[in-house]
Design a protein around this motif. Sequence first.
Motif, short mmCIF file in Angstrom:
data_model
loop_
_atom_site.label_atom_id
_atom_site.label_comp_id
_atom_site.label_asym_id
_atom_site.label_seq_id
_atom_site.Cartn_x
_atom_site.Cartn_y
_atom_site.Cartn_z
N GLY A 26 29.24 67.84 31.35
CA GLY A 26 29.91 66.37 31.30
C GLY A 26 29.18 65.51 30.52
N VAL A 69 29.35 59.22 30.68
CA VAL A 69 27.98 58.24 30.53
C VAL A 69 26.74 58.64 31.43
CG1 VAL A 69 28.57 56.51 32.61
CG2 VAL A 69 27.50 55.73 30.77
N LEU A 99 27.48 70.46 27.97
CA LEU A 99 28.85 71.01 27.90
C LEU A 99 30.06 70.24 28.13
CD1 LEU A 99 27.86 74.39 29.46
CD2 LEU A 99 27.90 73.86 27.01
N ARG A 116 34.14 69.24 27.99
CA ARG A 116 35.25 69.83 27.78
C ARG A 116 36.30 69.31 26.88
NH1 ARG A 116 39.25 68.90 32.88
NH2 ARG A 116 38.72 66.52 33.05
N ALA A 165 34.33 50.76 32.30
CA ALA A 165 33.22 49.71 32.71
C ALA A 165 33.06 48.69 31.75
CB ALA A 165 32.18 50.29 33.16
N GLY A 166 32.50 47.40 32.04
CA GLY A 166 32.10 46.38 31.20
C GLY A 166 30.81 45.82 31.10
N ASP A 199 30.00 65.99 35.79
CA ASP A 199 31.28 66.17 35.07
C ASP A 199 32.47 65.62 36.07
OD1 ASP A 199 30.68 67.80 37.07
OD2 ASP A 199 31.86 69.63 36.23
N ALA A 200 31.85 64.50 36.86
CA ALA A 200 32.94 63.69 37.53
C ALA A 200 33.87 64.10 38.73
CB ALA A 200 33.76 62.70 36.73
N ARG A 203 40.41 43.18 29.64
CA ARG A 203 41.14 43.99 30.68
C ARG A 203 41.70 43.11 31.57
NH1 ARG A 203 42.10 49.78 31.72
NH2 ARG A 203 39.88 50.57 31.77
N ALA A 213 25.42 64.09 39.77
CA ALA A 213 25.15 62.67 39.51
C ALA A 213 26.40 61.88 38.96
CB ALA A 213 24.23 62.88 38.17
N ALA A 251 32.36 46.67 40.30
CA ALA A 251 31.92 47.00 39.11
C ALA A 251 30.39 47.74 39.10
CB ALA A 251 31.48 45.70 38.17
N LYS A 252 30.55 48.79 39.90
CA LYS A 252 29.17 49.50 40.06
C LYS A 252 29.42 51.02 39.72
CE LYS A 252 26.84 46.00 41.13
NZ LYS A 252 25.55 45.66 40.13
N MET A 299 29.89 52.93 37.03
CA MET A 299 28.89 53.27 35.88
C MET A 299 27.68 53.17 36.19
SD MET A 299 28.77 52.16 31.88
CE MET A 299 28.39 50.46 32.29
P1 RFL Z 1 32.82 60.24 33.36
O1 RFL Z 1 32.76 59.25 32.77
O2 RFL Z 1 34.41 60.46 33.77
O3 RFL Z 1 32.38 61.77 32.38
C1 RFL Z 1 32.69 62.75 33.09
C2 RFL Z 1 32.78 63.79 31.90
O4 RFL Z 1 32.65 65.14 32.32
C3 RFL Z 1 33.90 65.91 31.52
N1 RFL Z 1 34.33 67.24 32.42
C4 RFL Z 1 34.09 68.25 32.23
N2 RFL Z 1 33.27 68.90 31.04
C5 RFL Z 1 33.01 70.23 30.95
N3 RFL Z 1 33.69 71.09 31.73
C6 RFL Z 1 34.44 70.44 32.90
N4 RFL Z 1 35.24 71.29 33.66
C7 RFL Z 1 34.58 68.96 32.89
N5 RFL Z 1 35.27 68.29 33.78
C8 RFL Z 1 35.06 67.15 33.37
C9 RFL Z 1 34.75 64.76 31.39
O5 RFL Z 1 35.73 64.95 30.19
C10 RFL Z 1 33.74 63.63 31.10
O6 RFL Z 1 33.53 63.48 29.47
O7 RFL Z 1 31.86 60.37 34.81
P2 RFL Z 1 30.27 59.68 34.95
O8 RFL Z 1 29.40 60.18 33.67
O9 RFL Z 1 30.00 60.16 36.20
O10 RFL Z 1 30.39 58.13 34.81
C11 RFL Z 1 31.12 57.55 35.85
C12 RFL Z 1 31.64 56.09 35.28
O11 RFL Z 1 32.73 56.90 34.10
C13 RFL Z 1 32.80 55.68 36.31
O12 RFL Z 1 32.01 55.56 37.46
C14 RFL Z 1 33.02 54.09 35.94
O13 RFL Z 1 33.77 54.33 34.77
C15 RFL Z 1 33.82 53.37 36.80
N6 RFL Z 1 34.29 52.07 36.54
C16 RFL Z 1 33.34 50.80 36.30
N7 RFL Z 1 32.16 51.08 36.85
C17 RFL Z 1 31.07 50.13 36.52
O14 RFL Z 1 29.97 50.20 36.63
N8 RFL Z 1 31.67 48.60 36.20
C18 RFL Z 1 33.05 48.35 35.96
O15 RFL Z 1 33.64 47.50 35.59
C19 RFL Z 1 34.11 49.55 36.09
N9 RFL Z 1 35.27 49.48 35.95
C20 RFL Z 1 35.49 52.04 36.43
C21 RFL Z 1 36.23 50.63 36.17
C22 RFL Z 1 36.38 53.01 36.56
C23 RFL Z 1 37.89 52.74 36.28
N10 RFL Z 1 38.66 53.77 36.46
C24 RFL Z 1 39.44 54.29 35.37
C25 RFL Z 1 38.63 54.87 37.40
C26 RFL Z 1 37.35 50.31 35.77
C27 RFL Z 1 38.41 51.36 36.13
C28 RFL Z 1 39.88 51.08 35.90
#
Ligand code: RFL
Length: 391
Positions: free
Chosen positions: A13, A16, A35, A37, A49-50, A162-163, A222, A283, A295-296, A298
């Motif tokens: 993954g 971030v 790795l 996808r 996130a912001g 990988d979330a 947003r 992780a 907002a936690k 990320m």
């Molecule tokens: P990510 O960022 O989703 O990255 C996971 C990566 O794994 C890849 N992947 C694979 N790769 C290889 N093989 C596989 N089988 C795979 N399956 C998946 C994916 O393509 C991707 O590139 O997870 P990571 O790194 O754990 O990061 C987590 C954060 O992205 C997430 O917690 C935040 O975006 C949450 N979030 C916010 N967090 C904040 O701290 N502050 C915020 O203001 C905030 N606003 C938000 C948010 C999440 C939102 N959504 C869309 C759920 C607002 C929204 C609307």
Amino acid sequence: MTIREETPVVIIGAGVAGLTLATFLHTVGVGCIVLERRNRGTVETRQRAGVVDARNVRMFERWGLADKLLAGPVAETIEYRTNGVSRVFEIIGDNASEGRFCTQQMLVNKLLGVLIDEMGGDVRFEVSDVVIRNDEGIRPQVGYTHASRMHEVACNYIAGCDADRGVSRASIPDGVLTTLTHEFGYAWLAALVEAPVKGHPIMGVSEHGFVAQLPRGPQRSRYYLQCALADGPADWPDARIWDEIRLRMGDPLIENAVVHDKEFVPLRSVVHSPMQHGRLFLAGDAAHLVPPTGAKGMNLALFDVDVLAQALVSAVRDRDVAKLAEYSDTVLPRLWRYQEFSAWMTDTMHDAGDPTLSGPFRQMVARARLDEVFSSSTAGRLHSDYQRGVA
Ligand code: RFL
């Protein structure tokens, strides 16, 4: 024919969490392969996130990467607006590092630039069929396919970044993990619009439902609008979005602007524990989800990889696995405190608004809870500490 390689750490993954972990490991000379996808373009353009909170600004400073990775103004205030009446909450800091308005997209782009273009890091995009072998007593292996060729990487440790829908957590045998979840019963419509935040970022409580406007660079913001779990794009044409924003913000003068994209996000909390099995370590969103109200998400992912990177460095460089053995126990107590904060924010901001959600009694209780962060210096300090990520 299978191409065979080896490396100390395989990270699955390139979100971030994965990119930050890889960058930390590279900084201290521990080799890894990432790795992913998706293709690089998709990873670079995902909006979410912001704010990087104060705790994580300090973390990037400690790893010597803050100047390269962080950009954007300091995040010091939030406007809490109740039925159109505004109160600005000042986040009380300690004169050290403060949170920064740095979008996840901006951070991911800078991580890719530093890791791949400056450090020569090994990030493999567009891989498929990732398979994890993590059986006791044998060296872990990760297999995958890229451009119709099969690869197998032997490694000492695997980081599952990988979330929620990735393969890492799914590879852990049934019965090993305990999963605790909470569904809030509603969703958010997240709309990226061509209109900047004019004053402070706004969290709006309203009888018509929750609304928020948060900055996404100098020209865009947003908006988040509470909506029903079953809602989709057909229920929310652009005209309805702007009508609801005006209503919920209590501001009839807000003008319509271009809506770039709409996403529907159910609000839920999830914790999988322990966050490790054998030599696989989870992780970020692979291990836990929080509703976005606090907002936690990320920021918690960044905390995980800070702890995991230090543990992996001790294990790979010094052959000391004590920190890795304690990884899950180190991360989970803090994670639960931020689950509580995120649930507190979610319940408070939604219950205080639409009285049909949980009744007029809980509406008044939630409003009293929100008032307290303004009227009590103790409550205000605690709220600041959570906003800054130092509670
Ligand atoms: P990510 O960022 O989703 O990255 C996971 C990566 O794994 C890849 N992947 C694979 N790769 C290889 N093989 C596989 N089988 C795979 N399956 C998946 C994916 O393509 C991707 O590139 O997870 P990571 O790194 O754990 O990061 C987590 C954060 O992205 C997430 O917690 C935040 O975006 C949450 N979030 C916010 N967090 C904040 O701290 N502050 C915020 O203001 C905030 N606003 C938000 C948010 C999440 C939102 N959504 C869309 C759920 C607002 C929204 C609307």
